[in-house]
Scaffold this motif. Structure first.
Motif, short mmCIF file in Angstrom:
data_model
loop_
_atom_site.label_atom_id
_atom_site.label_comp_id
_atom_site.label_asym_id
_atom_site.label_seq_id
_atom_site.Cartn_x
_atom_site.Cartn_y
_atom_site.Cartn_z
N VAL A 86 -3.24 34.80 -16.27
CA VAL A 86 -2.71 36.16 -16.37
C VAL A 86 -2.10 36.51 -15.02
CG1 VAL A 86 -3.23 38.56 -16.89
CG2 VAL A 86 -4.48 36.75 -18.06
N GLY A 87 -0.77 36.64 -14.99
CA GLY A 87 -0.09 36.84 -13.71
C GLY A 87 -0.57 38.06 -12.97
N ARG A 88 -0.71 39.17 -13.65
CA ARG A 88 -1.18 40.40 -13.01
C ARG A 88 -1.90 41.25 -14.05
NH1 ARG A 88 -0.43 43.12 -8.34
NH2 ARG A 88 -0.53 45.39 -8.33
N MET A 89 -3.03 41.78 -13.65
CA MET A 89 -3.82 42.63 -14.52
C MET A 89 -4.25 43.86 -13.73
SD MET A 89 -7.48 41.74 -16.38
CE MET A 89 -6.79 40.22 -17.03
N SER A 90 -4.08 45.02 -14.33
CA SER A 90 -4.51 46.25 -13.66
C SER A 90 -5.16 47.17 -14.67
CB SER A 90 -3.32 46.96 -13.00
OG SER A 90 -2.37 47.37 -13.97
N ALA A 91 -6.13 47.95 -14.20
CA ALA A 91 -6.84 48.87 -15.09
C ALA A 91 -7.22 50.13 -14.32
CB ALA A 91 -8.08 48.22 -15.66
N ALA A 114 -1.58 43.98 -18.61
CA ALA A 114 -1.61 42.62 -18.11
C ALA A 114 -0.28 41.96 -18.44
CB ALA A 114 -2.76 41.84 -18.75
N HIS A 115 0.06 40.94 -17.66
CA HIS A 115 1.33 40.24 -17.88
C HIS A 115 1.07 38.73 -17.90
CE1 HIS A 115 5.67 39.50 -17.69
NE2 HIS A 115 5.39 38.52 -16.86
N ILE A 116 1.62 38.06 -18.90
CA ILE A 116 1.53 36.60 -19.01
C ILE A 116 2.94 36.04 -19.07
CG2 ILE A 116 0.65 34.64 -20.33
CD1 ILE A 116 -1.49 36.47 -21.48
N PRO A 220 11.93 39.84 -21.23
CA PRO A 220 12.68 38.65 -20.80
C PRO A 220 11.89 37.70 -19.90
CG PRO A 220 14.10 40.57 -20.72
CD PRO A 220 12.72 41.08 -21.02
N ASP A 221 10.87 38.18 -19.18
CA ASP A 221 10.14 37.29 -18.26
C ASP A 221 8.69 37.04 -18.65
OD1 ASP A 221 9.29 39.83 -17.75
OD2 ASP A 221 9.34 39.65 -15.57
N GLY A 222 8.30 37.44 -19.85
CA GLY A 222 6.94 37.19 -20.30
C GLY A 222 6.48 38.23 -21.29
N VAL A 223 5.19 38.24 -21.59
CA VAL A 223 4.65 39.23 -22.51
C VAL A 223 3.80 40.23 -21.74
CG1 VAL A 223 4.72 37.74 -24.54
CG2 VAL A 223 2.69 37.72 -23.10
N ASP A 224 4.01 41.50 -22.04
CA ASP A 224 3.23 42.58 -21.44
C ASP A 224 2.18 43.04 -22.45
OD1 ASP A 224 4.64 42.53 -19.08
OD2 ASP A 224 6.10 44.03 -19.74
N ILE A 225 0.96 43.15 -21.99
CA ILE A 225 -0.14 43.52 -22.86
C ILE A 225 -0.75 44.82 -22.39
CG2 ILE A 225 -2.34 42.77 -23.84
CD1 ILE A 225 -1.57 39.91 -22.91
N ALA A 226 -0.85 45.80 -23.29
CA ALA A 226 -1.53 47.05 -22.99
C ALA A 226 -2.98 46.91 -23.41
CB ALA A 226 -0.87 48.21 -23.73
N VAL A 227 -3.89 47.38 -22.55
CA VAL A 227 -5.32 47.30 -22.87
C VAL A 227 -5.93 48.69 -22.81
CG1 VAL A 227 -5.50 44.95 -21.98
CG2 VAL A 227 -6.03 46.87 -20.48
N THR A 228 -6.94 48.90 -23.62
CA THR A 228 -7.69 50.16 -23.61
C THR A 228 -9.17 49.83 -23.69
OG1 THR A 228 -7.61 50.37 -26.03
CG2 THR A 228 -5.83 51.43 -24.78
N GLY A 229 -10.00 50.82 -23.46
CA GLY A 229 -11.42 50.55 -23.57
C GLY A 229 -12.25 51.80 -23.45
N SER A 230 -13.48 51.72 -23.91
CA SER A 230 -14.45 52.79 -23.75
C SER A 230 -15.80 52.17 -23.45
CB SER A 230 -14.52 53.66 -25.01
OG SER A 230 -14.92 52.89 -26.13
N GLN A 231 -16.58 52.87 -22.63
CA GLN A 231 -17.87 52.33 -22.17
C GLN A 231 -17.68 50.91 -21.64
OE1 GLN A 231 -20.74 54.21 -21.95
NE2 GLN A 231 -19.24 55.82 -22.47
N VAL A 232 -16.72 50.79 -20.71
CA VAL A 232 -16.37 49.49 -20.14
C VAL A 232 -17.37 49.14 -19.05
CG1 VAL A 232 -14.61 48.15 -18.95
CG2 VAL A 232 -13.95 49.86 -20.66
#
Length: 236
Positions: A86-91, A114-116, A220-232
């Motif tokens: 995973v190239g970059r992940m932020s939360a 996150a970006h792959i 164009p440069d990869g897939v962007d993934i949105a993440v969510t969560g509760s009680q993480v």
């Protein structure tokens, strides 16, 4: 007047010392939290932790942090026996309850991304399969292009073909690539053989408890993934 000036000077000095102490404390806490997250989640890289809000010391006293931002470059997530880089992940974590010495940390809610890259996604695919950007369909939905060396035992042939596939999220933890159509689908039984080589699911494991994949978009440069969560749960 002289006494008032002295009182004001003392107040300014004490205020400056408090701010300095607060900033030193938050820096130490960020380093400690990053180490805890790395060890608890078994991460390969060093996360960056930024604790928001001021003053920090009063948040610690209440064992409640308003907002914490965690960023990690070059993480590796398990995926069905393989790893995906995973190239970059932020939360962004909100309303984080912490234990003493940051031994535990649980966020009430979280959002992030996150970006792959396609190169890393191709490495997680089957041998001989490459994944790239496929543009958008007529409805504006993003697509990927999957190129594979297809082996067709029934016909005794091997040839290389590219197909347009959609990328989606399944069950909150799996990335799915599925071709819109496949070559030779008019031949009975052939579509199944081809799809076994070009369609695939990759389940991401090792994510913090409570985090789910929300949606994925091909760029164009990869897939962007949105993440969510509760009680993480981050640590403890």
């Amino acid at each position: 007047m002289r006494a008032l000036r002295i009182l004001l000077i003392v107040a300014v000095v004490l205020g400056g010392l408090f701010v300095a102490a607060d900033r030193i404390a938050v820096g130490l806490a960020e380093d400690e939290a990053a180490e805890k997250i790395k060890n608890t989640q078994g991460l390969s890289g060093d996360p960056e932790v930024s604790i928001k809000g001021f003053p920090f010391l009063t948040q610690v006293a209440s064992q409640h942090l308003d907002e914490v931002e965690v960023t990690l470059d070059g993480a590796r997530a398990g995926a069905g026996g393989q790893e995906i880089r995973v190239g970059r992940m932020s939360a962004e974590l909100h309303d984080v309850e912490i234990g003493s010495d940051f031994s535990s940390a649980t966020a009430e809610r979280a959002t992030g991304s996150a970006h792959i890259s396609y190169a890393d996604l191709s490495k997680a695919s089957r041998d001989g399969v490459t994944v790239g950007y496929g543009g958008r369909d007529q409805a504006g939905k993003s697509q990927v292009k999957v190129t594979a060396k297809l082996q067709l035992p029934l016909l005794g042939q091997t040839f290389r073909r590219s197909v347009v596939s959609t990328v989606s999220v399944v069950d909150g933890d799996t990335i799915r690539l599925r071709a819109e159509s496949v070559p030779g689908s008019e031949v009975p039984g052939l579509e199944k053989v081809v799809r076994e080589q070009i369609d695939f699911d990759r389940k991401l494991i090792g994510m913090p408890q409570g985090i789910e994949l929300d949606k994925v978009v091909a760029t164009p440069d990869g897939v962007d993934i949105a993440v969510t969560g509760s009680q993480v749960r981050l640590a403890g």
